[in-house]
Design a protein around this motif. Structure first.
Motif, PDB file in Angstrom:
ATOM      1  N   GLU A   1      31.174  -7.608  22.874  1.00 42.95           N
ATOM      2  CA  GLU A   1      31.710  -7.420  24.120  1.00 42.95           C
ATOM      3  C   GLU A   1      32.520  -6.174  24.420  1.00 42.95           C
ATOM      4  O   GLU A   1      32.449  -5.189  25.239  1.00 42.95           O
ATOM      5  CB  GLU A   1      32.520  -8.631  24.584  1.00 42.95           C
ATOM      6  N   ALA A   2      33.511  -5.955  23.193  1.00 42.95           N
ATOM      7  CA  ALA A   2      34.183  -4.912  23.280  1.00 42.95           C
ATOM      8  C   ALA A   2      33.211  -3.622  23.407  1.00 42.95           C
ATOM      9  O   ALA A   2      33.601  -2.691  24.083  1.00 42.95           O
ATOM     10  CB  ALA A   2      35.075  -4.844  22.019  1.00 42.95           C
ATOM     11  N   ALA A   3      32.314  -3.366  22.285  1.00 43.44           N
ATOM     12  CA  ALA A   3      31.274  -2.481  22.224  1.00 43.44           C
ATOM     13  C   ALA A   3      30.725  -2.013  23.716  1.00 43.44           C
ATOM     14  O   ALA A   3      30.829  -0.893  24.184  1.00 43.44           O
ATOM     15  CB  ALA A   3      30.485  -2.512  21.319  1.00 43.44           C
TER      16      ALA A   3
ATOM     17  N   LEU B   1      31.859   1.767  30.371  1.00 38.91           N
ATOM     18  CA  LEU B   1      32.832   2.436  30.978  1.00 38.91           C
ATOM     19  C   LEU B   1      32.935   4.009  30.382  1.00 38.91           C
ATOM     20  O   LEU B   1      33.175   4.755  31.297  1.00 38.91           O
ATOM     21  CB  LEU B   1      34.141   1.920  30.943  1.00 38.91           C
ATOM     22  N   GLY B   2      32.643   4.066  29.072  1.00 44.84           N
ATOM     23  CA  GLY B   2      32.818   5.411  28.628  1.00 44.84           C
ATOM     24  C   GLY B   2      31.678   6.562  29.039  1.00 44.84           C
ATOM     25  O   GLY B   2      31.905   7.387  29.435  1.00 44.84           O
ATOM     26  N   ALA B   3      30.430   5.814  29.264  1.00 40.79           N
ATOM     27  CA  ALA B   3      29.517   6.662  29.798  1.00 40.79           C
ATOM     28  C   ALA B   3      29.519   6.957  31.124  1.00 40.79           C
ATOM     29  O   ALA B   3      29.283   7.951  31.662  1.00 40.79           O
ATOM     30  CB  ALA B   3      28.237   5.754  29.728  1.00 40.79           C
ATOM     31  N   PHE B   4      30.274   5.945  32.195  1.00 39.83           N
ATOM     32  CA  PHE B   4      30.688   6.177  33.550  1.00 39.83           C
ATOM     33  C   PHE B   4      31.453   7.329  33.431  1.00 39.83           C
ATOM     34  O   PHE B   4      31.349   8.377  34.318  1.00 39.83           O
ATOM     35  CB  PHE B   4      31.029   4.904  33.960  1.00 39.83           C
TER      36      PHE B   4
ATOM     37  N   TRP C   1      39.831  -0.633  30.089  1.00 36.30           N
ATOM     38  CA  TRP C   1      38.904  -1.021  29.239  1.00 36.30           C
ATOM     39  C   TRP C   1      39.744  -1.032  28.047  1.00 36.30           C
ATOM     40  O   TRP C   1      39.462  -1.897  27.016  1.00 36.30           O
ATOM     41  CB  TRP C   1      37.899   0.261  28.684  1.00 36.30           C
ATOM     42  N   VAL C   2      40.964  -0.533  27.825  1.00 41.35           N
ATOM     43  CA  VAL C   2      41.585  -0.541  26.590  1.00 41.35           C
ATOM     44  C   VAL C   2      42.164  -1.927  26.038  1.00 41.35           C
ATOM     45  O   VAL C   2      41.784  -2.222  25.037  1.00 41.35           O
ATOM     46  CB  VAL C   2      43.117   0.440  27.053  1.00 41.35           C
ATOM     47  N   PRO C   3      42.814  -2.921  26.853  1.00 44.65           N
ATOM     48  CA  PRO C   3      43.061  -4.000  26.238  1.00 44.65           C
ATOM     49  C   PRO C   3      41.862  -4.788  25.410  1.00 44.65           C
ATOM     50  O   PRO C   3      42.019  -5.316  24.627  1.00 44.65           O
ATOM     51  CB  PRO C   3      43.735  -4.827  27.317  1.00 44.65           C
ATOM     52  N   ASP C   4      40.851  -5.023  26.373  1.00 44.28           N
ATOM     53  CA  ASP C   4      39.494  -5.564  25.824  1.00 44.28           C
ATOM     54  C   ASP C   4      39.289  -5.127  24.562  1.00 44.28           C
ATOM     55  O   ASP C   4      38.711  -5.565  23.606  1.00 44.28           O
ATOM     56  CB  ASP C   4      38.549  -5.563  27.026  1.00 44.28           C
TER      57      ASP C   4
END
Lengths: 481, 100
Positions: free
Chosen positions: A157-159, A165-168, A229-232
């Motif tokens: 899930e983290a990945a 979000l990173g690609a976005f 995204w950071v905490p998850d």
């Protein structure tokens, strides 16, 4: 325009070493039996030491190579040294942990090295194209690392969240780059600065592009409002990867962020100062306040990492030699203390117990004095209490802000550090004032002990004698400012 | 000859469709497709600028973006498959182990 020459080869020597190291790790992986993968880790650390030595030999050079795409200057060397240390400590932390988590594969170390190479390109990129390529090399490697525990749903899930979000965010960053290219006709940082300086264009498109760039880089450095995204991701990813992710990509993000904004966009500095100052305030506010309510220590450190991005941005807003060098120092110090804190979380991992909850720290001091003492040093440092390095980092950042006339920003920063003391000291309270709930069996192989020793020495040494680091940072950017 | 503004409008439209898709869809695959749309809107913009500025830089950049997008697709789909093996879903609101 500089021509292609031997200088090109010299300037990419550090990247070449790290990349060949990563490829060598991939090849040796084939030859090693399944339970001997730790030798790859030792090999990687030795290789990083060689790369560090070679990089320090290049100090003082000022090379502008590959037709202005890639520079080797003091600024890049400072960050490269930071990345080597971060990668080496992260690898040392990993050795025992990956074995226990059934992710003891050679690719793990190769991916850390590939990510390191990407970060180095980001720090050296003098063109938006090369910065983007470095960023993607780093990000793609870290996406895989975040999902390295393939059997764990949390890690998957983290990945996934990190990847989407990173690609976005890199898409948004690219749109900003494309607009800048359209307006200025170049992607070279110096060329962009020269175009803006010439005053040929004064429309809103540049400001729009700048905002898109802030969004893209803000995501990488985990600043509010690009922090969701950071905490998850920090919670779900394997702890050793979280340790690496919280310092490496963040420092690399700042390296590129600072270089782009101070060399390419000084012409619209008033515009971005306002935006980054508000980002800094929001990051410090939300990071510190939300961290209070966390009971999972990895999640708490994730919010603390958001807050630390905010502190670093205070130095960024201040600008100038003092501001930029204070951010560089801050990131260097943050690297030691955060890797240390995550290393302690790794150490607490017992059979069947994740060791990630705050209550898992209860009574640690009664069972293992040294471990509790180390954790206390890291928590004090993160909170910014002297004589630890965290205090020095915050001191120089806030001093730069006051000298540049952002006294209000420094006041908010100091107030928020006071808030942060609550949740950092709570960990110490759990360790020293609570009764232990179960037996502690710390998973502390020699490599992890070594990594913790390096981290704690870094924190204490810089805290008591910061002059060396200050000089290193100031000399590094002498050519750039 | 198509004027530059049309290309900019096309690119902006594709970009907005992509962003709207990422923000509103629940299916991971559709979100991923929307991200690819964003990258393609950037490519349109870069090629158009490159043509009108008489500079090759933009087109070179497009090649890099396409290469990176291919690598990204490989990694993204691998992550989605790894997740699907553990939990048979591609809907974002069912992937909710961690929440604040």
């Amino acid at each position: 325009m500089p021509s292609f020459s031997m200088d090109n080869m010299v300037s990419i020597l550090p990247e070449m070493i790290v990349l060949s190291l990563a490829l060598a790790v991939l090849m040796f992986d084939l030859a090693l039996p399944k339970d001997e993968k730790r030798y790859l880790a030792y090999f990687s650390v030795a290789g990083l030491a060689i790369a560090g030595y070679q990089t320090m030999n290049l100090a003082g050079l000022q090379l502008d190579t590959f037709y202005g795409m890639f520079v080797l200057d003091g600024y890049a060397i400072f960050f490269k040294v930071l990345f080597y240390i971060a990668a080496a400590i992260a690898i040392l932390i990993s050795i025992g942990y990956v074995k226990g988590q059934e992710m003891d594969k050679g690719e793990y170390y190769a991916l850390i090295l590939f990510a390191t190479a990407g970060m180095m390109v980001m720090a050296s990129g003098a063109d938006l194209i090369s910065i983007y390529l470095g960023l993607e090399l780093m990000a793609l490697s870290v996406y895989i690392l975040a999902g390295f525990m393939r059997g764990s749903m949390k890690s998957n899930e983290a990945a996934l969240k990190y990847f989407l979000l990173g690609a976005f965010s890199s898409g948004i960053l690219l749109y900003g780059i494309a607009i800048i290219y359209g307006v200025t006709g170049t992607t070279n940082l110096a060329g962009i600065a020269a175009f803006i300086q010439s005053g040929q264009y004064s429309g809103p498109a540049l400001t729009l592009a700048m905002i898109l760039l802030v969004a893209g880089f803000g995501f990488k450095v985990a600043a509010v409002p690009f922090h969701m995204w950071v905490p998850d991701v920090y919670e779900g990813a394997p702890t050793s990867v979280t340790a690496f992710m919280s310092v490496g990509p963040k420092a690399a993000g700042f390296a590129a962020f600072l270089r782009v904004f101070t060399t390419a966009l000084p012409g619209i500095q008033p515009d971005w100062t306002v935006i980054i100052a508000s980002l800094a305030i929001m990051s410090m506010l939300i990071g510190n306040v939300v961290a209070i309510s966390q009971t999972n220590i990895k999640r708490m450190l994730a919010y603390s990492s958001i807050a630390h991005a905010g502190y670093a941005m205070v130095g960024f807003v201040s600008g100038g030699m003092q501001g930029v060098s204070s951010v560089m120092m801050y990131l260097f110090i943050y690297m030691f203390m955060n890797l240390g804190a995550f290393g302690m979380v790794v150490m607490l991992r017992k059979d069947g117990v994740a060791g990630e909850e705050l209550k898992d720290f209860a009574g640690l001091a009664k069972k293992n004095r040294t471990a509790a003492l180390l954790m206390m040093v890291f928590m004090f440092s993160l909170a910014g209490i002297p004589p630890t390095a965290g205090f020095m980092g915050k001191f120089y950042v806030f001093m730069a802000a006051i000298d540049a006339g952002f006294t209000w920003l420094a006041i908010i920063g100091v107030m928020m550090s006071a808030v942060s003391a609550y949740f950092y000291l709570r960990v110490i309270m759990y360790m020293y004032m609570k009764e232990p709930e179960g037996e502690f069996e710390l998973a502390a192989p020699l490599s992890l002990k070594l990594a913790m020793a390096v981290a704690v020495l870094g924190v204490l040494y810089i805290g008591m004698a910061p002059a060396g680091l200050i000089d290193f940072a100031r000399i590094s950017i002498a050519g750039m400012m | 000859m198509v004027p530059l503004n049309w290309y900019i409008a096309l690119s902006a439209a594709v970009f907005c469709i992509g962003v709207a898709g990422v923000l509103s869809r629940r299916n991971i695959i559709i979100i991923f497709l929307s991200i690819e749309l964003i990258l393609n809107s950037v490519n349109i913009l870069l090629v158009a600028y490159s043509h009108f500025l008489n500079s090759m830089r933009g087109q070179v950049f497009v090649f890099f973006i396409m290469a990176v997008a291919a690598a990204e697709a490989a990694i993204g789909l691998a992550i989605i498959i790894a997740l699907y093996r553990n939990k048979e879903t591609v809907l974002t609101d069912e992937i909710n182990l961690m929440k604040w």
